[in-house]
Write a protein that holds these residues in place. Structure first.
Motif, mmCIF file in Angstrom:
data_model
loop_
_atom_site.group_PDB
_atom_site.id
_atom_site.type_symbol
_atom_site.label_atom_id
_atom_site.label_comp_id
_atom_site.label_asym_id
_atom_site.label_seq_id
_atom_site.Cartn_x
_atom_site.Cartn_y
_atom_site.Cartn_z
ATOM 1 N N TYR A 1 11.299 -36.787 -98.180
ATOM 2 C CA TYR A 1 10.734 -35.979 -97.097
ATOM 3 C C TYR A 1 9.461 -36.584 -96.515
ATOM 4 C CZ TYR A 1 9.208 -31.863 -94.484
ATOM 5 O OH TYR A 1 8.802 -31.009 -93.496
ATOM 6 N N PHE A 2 8.762 -37.419 -97.269
ATOM 7 C CA PHE A 2 7.544 -38.011 -96.734
ATOM 8 C C PHE A 2 7.824 -38.841 -95.483
ATOM 9 C CE2 PHE A 2 5.020 -37.406 -100.746
ATOM 10 C CZ PHE A 2 3.946 -36.772 -100.138
ATOM 11 N N SER A 3 8.999 -39.425 -95.390
ATOM 12 C CA SER A 3 9.315 -40.197 -94.187
ATOM 13 C C SER A 3 9.439 -39.288 -92.966
ATOM 14 C CB SER A 3 10.611 -40.993 -94.392
ATOM 15 O OG SER A 3 11.709 -40.125 -94.620
ATOM 16 N N ASP A 4 9.982 -38.073 -93.152
ATOM 17 C CA ASP A 4 10.064 -37.110 -92.047
ATOM 18 C C ASP A 4 8.671 -36.614 -91.658
ATOM 19 O OD1 ASP A 4 12.843 -37.288 -92.001
ATOM 20 O OD2 ASP A 4 13.055 -35.726 -93.523
ATOM 21 N N ILE A 5 7.813 -36.413 -92.649
ATOM 22 C CA ILE A 5 6.433 -36.003 -92.361
ATOM 23 C C ILE A 5 5.726 -37.095 -91.558
ATOM 24 C CG2 ILE A 5 4.191 -35.498 -93.405
ATOM 25 C CD1 ILE A 5 5.674 -34.238 -95.739
ATOM 26 N N ALA A 6 5.962 -38.342 -91.930
ATOM 27 C CA ALA A 6 5.346 -39.455 -91.210
ATOM 28 C C ALA A 6 5.774 -39.464 -89.746
ATOM 29 C CB ALA A 6 5.727 -40.768 -91.883
ATOM 30 N N LYS A 7 7.037 -39.147 -89.485
ATOM 31 C CA LYS A 7 7.517 -39.098 -88.101
ATOM 32 C C LYS A 7 6.830 -37.978 -87.335
ATOM 33 C CE LYS A 7 11.685 -38.524 -85.312
ATOM 34 N NZ LYS A 7 13.156 -38.262 -85.323
ATOM 35 N N ASP A 8 6.675 -36.799 -87.962
ATOM 36 C CA ASP A 8 6.013 -35.673 -87.296
ATOM 37 C C ASP A 8 4.547 -35.982 -87.000
ATOM 38 O OD1 ASP A 8 8.342 -34.237 -87.429
ATOM 39 O OD2 ASP A 8 7.792 -33.141 -89.249
ATOM 40 N N ILE A 9 3.901 -36.734 -87.881
ATOM 41 C CA ILE A 9 2.473 -37.003 -87.721
ATOM 42 C C ILE A 9 2.216 -38.184 -86.788
ATOM 43 C CG2 ILE A 9 0.393 -37.796 -88.931
ATOM 44 C CD1 ILE A 9 1.320 -36.207 -91.344
ATOM 45 N N GLY A 10 2.962 -39.285 -86.975
ATOM 46 C CA GLY A 10 2.645 -40.497 -86.229
ATOM 47 C C GLY A 10 3.743 -41.051 -85.362
ATOM 48 N N GLY A 11 4.964 -40.577 -85.552
ATOM 49 C CA GLY A 11 6.050 -41.089 -84.742
ATOM 50 C C GLY A 11 7.038 -41.919 -85.555
#
Length: 489
Positions: free
Chosen positions: A288-298
């Motif tokens: 899930y950290f990869s999805d969080i990274a997308k929400d935060i930075g793209g």
């Protein structure tokens, strides 16, 4: 924490060789140690090997949030190190410098309880390590399957696991020094995107999200197993003690620095992830950290995190395989396993131990994430009980033994230090499923029978066993801890 910096306690006494281990002169026809050993591990590579033995970054912590919510996940990764990680690291520092040889905790238990129980310790901890290592190809593919859906199941996934295992096994074969310096590069690369994510997320942080908790819906089994899995295995580095440069100073310092790096590497990414996005319990699972990274930075940050997760699993795999294979080498040097386990390649690595560990990884990689974590935790807990007993018994039986690093507590203090982690072990074991408990107990029974079977094979001369000449032992009266001069500089 400054206690890790320690100093030499006591002095080596002139004493006779302990009869606990029988020392056999080297066979002139035996080429076990004929190959010059590579350069010993220095401080920085050792710090990152410990980092990967225990952690590898925040990947795999997501289930703690899904199981218990943001508040308990954050508190858990702050409090749990005091209950488990610090006592385990302190014990490893004392015992690892007391017996600076490959085999680690196997040697501790053998010295305190005898070779039979030392073998049981080695059997349980080796299998625990192999089971743990089977998890990393699973996590590796879990982080890549969103970008490459074909890796989610079927033959592509099976072939990917086999290919990954083959490549990483070869890297282990090429040498521990290579593995150590590779761990540094992979560690820096794995943690760097979370530093970037932290700066980008500052305007999006909502502190109230950190306080979300619902005690009635907590999955305590998954929560505790995830915490335990992410914060244990500090003792694994002890099986590489014989490969460390100046272990009496390097080992305690590396454990101290690695502990700080590990706790920070867990807490701050969780702080960012739980504070920057709305909490959805169903989403907090592996990857899930990869999805969080997308929400935060793209998308670019998501890709970076996915690549970082992949290389982190590579680091964890090679570090774990190193400790598992050198443990078998150390056991063979103690005469617990056939001597071919002690033979080294031209790179100084134990090829038989590496191949056996790799085979176990391939065999176990079909298990799910939760099954793997629960199974390795159960066996690991049993092994840690033996370690605590050995640590306390050696303190009581050999109070004057040379301890280049000594936990600054008396007998009562070290017993008290072992109480909280022992209580936690009882909780983890009690929460294990019946399936995990039964499989683990069958494995224990196999170990109880395997030791006499190996003794019978030796008696019949079906297998050749021998003991290395320059092993560390204890004086019969418990007044010294040096069987060789290498315990002290």
């Amino acid at each position: 924490m400054s206690d890790f910096s320690g100093h030499v306690v006591g002095a080596a006494a002139d004493s006779t060789q302990s009869q606990q281990y029988v020392t056999i002169p080297p066979d002139p026809d035996d080429n076990t140690c004929s190959t010059p050993l590579p350069t010993k591990l220095s401080l920085l590579p050792l710090v990152f090997l410990i980092f990967y033995e225990v952690s590898g970054g925040p990947f795999g912590t997501e289930d703690s949030v899904g199981a218990a919510g943001p508040l308990l996940a954050l508190v858990g990764f702050l409090i749990f190190p005091f209950i488990w990680s610090i006592p385990e690291a302190l014990i490893t520092a004392e015992m690892g410098t007391m017996f600076p040889e490959d085999g680690g905790y196997v040697v501790w238990v053998s010295s305190a309880l005898g070779p039979y129980w030392g073998f049981q310790q080695g059997w349980m901890k080796w299998l625990s390590g192999v089971i743990d290592n089977a998890l990393y190809p699973v996590l590796f593919l879990d982080y890549l399957k969103s970008a490459i859906p074909a890796l989610d199941s079927g033959w592509p996934r099976i072939l990917a696991i086999l290919l990954l295992t083959l490549i990483l096994t070869y890297l282990n074969y090429r040498g521990l020094t290579l593995v150590g310096w590779m761990a540094i590069a992979l560690g820096v690369f794995s943690l760097l995107p979370f530093l970037v994510m932290g700066f980008i997320s500052i305007p999006k942080l909502v502190p109230s999200r950190w306080l979300v908790v619902n005690l009635r819906s907590v999955d305590w089994n998954l929560y505790l197993n995830t915490l335990f899995w992410n914060l244990n295995y500090f003792d694994s580095i002890s099986t590489l003690s014989g490969e460390v440069d100046n272990p009496k100073n390097t080992l305690p310092r590396s454990l101290f620095y690695a502990l700080i790096l590990i706790v920070m590497g867990y807490f701050f990414p969780l702080l960012i992830g739980t504070g920057a996005v709305p909490f959805d319990r169903e989403l907090w699972s592996d990857g899930y950290f990869s999805d969080i990274a997308k929400d935060i930075g793209g998308v670019w940050l998501r890709l970076w995190v996915q690549i970082a997760a992949a290389v982190a699993n590579i680091g964890m795999f090679v570090a774990e395989m190193s400790s598992d294979s050198f443990q078998l080498l150390g056991m063979a040097e103690r005469g617990m396993l056939p001597e071919f386990f002690a033979r080294r390649s031209k790179h100084g690595t134990p090829p038989v131990g590496i191949l056996l560990s790799a085979s176990g990884v391939v065999f176990l990689s079909w298990m799910s994430f939760e099954e793997i974590v629960a199974a390795e935790n159960f066996l690991y807990c049993l092994g840690m009980i033996l370690e605590f007993i050995a640590f306390i018994r050696l303190r009581m039986r050999y109070p004057n033994a040379v301890r280049p690093y000594k936990v600054p507590l008396g007998t009562v203090g070290v017993i008290g230090m072992c109480v909280p982690p022992t209580a936690l072990i009882c909780v983890v074991l009690a929460l294990s499923s019946l399936k995990v408990a039964m499989v683990s107990l069958v494995i224990v029974v196999i170990g109880l029978v395997l030791r006499p079977c190996l003794g019978y094979a030796e008696k019949k001369r079906w297998l050749k066993f021998s003991t290395k000449a320059d092993l560390h032992s204890l004086d019969e009266n418990g007044d010294a801890a040096a069987a060789t001069a290498s315990l002290v500089d």
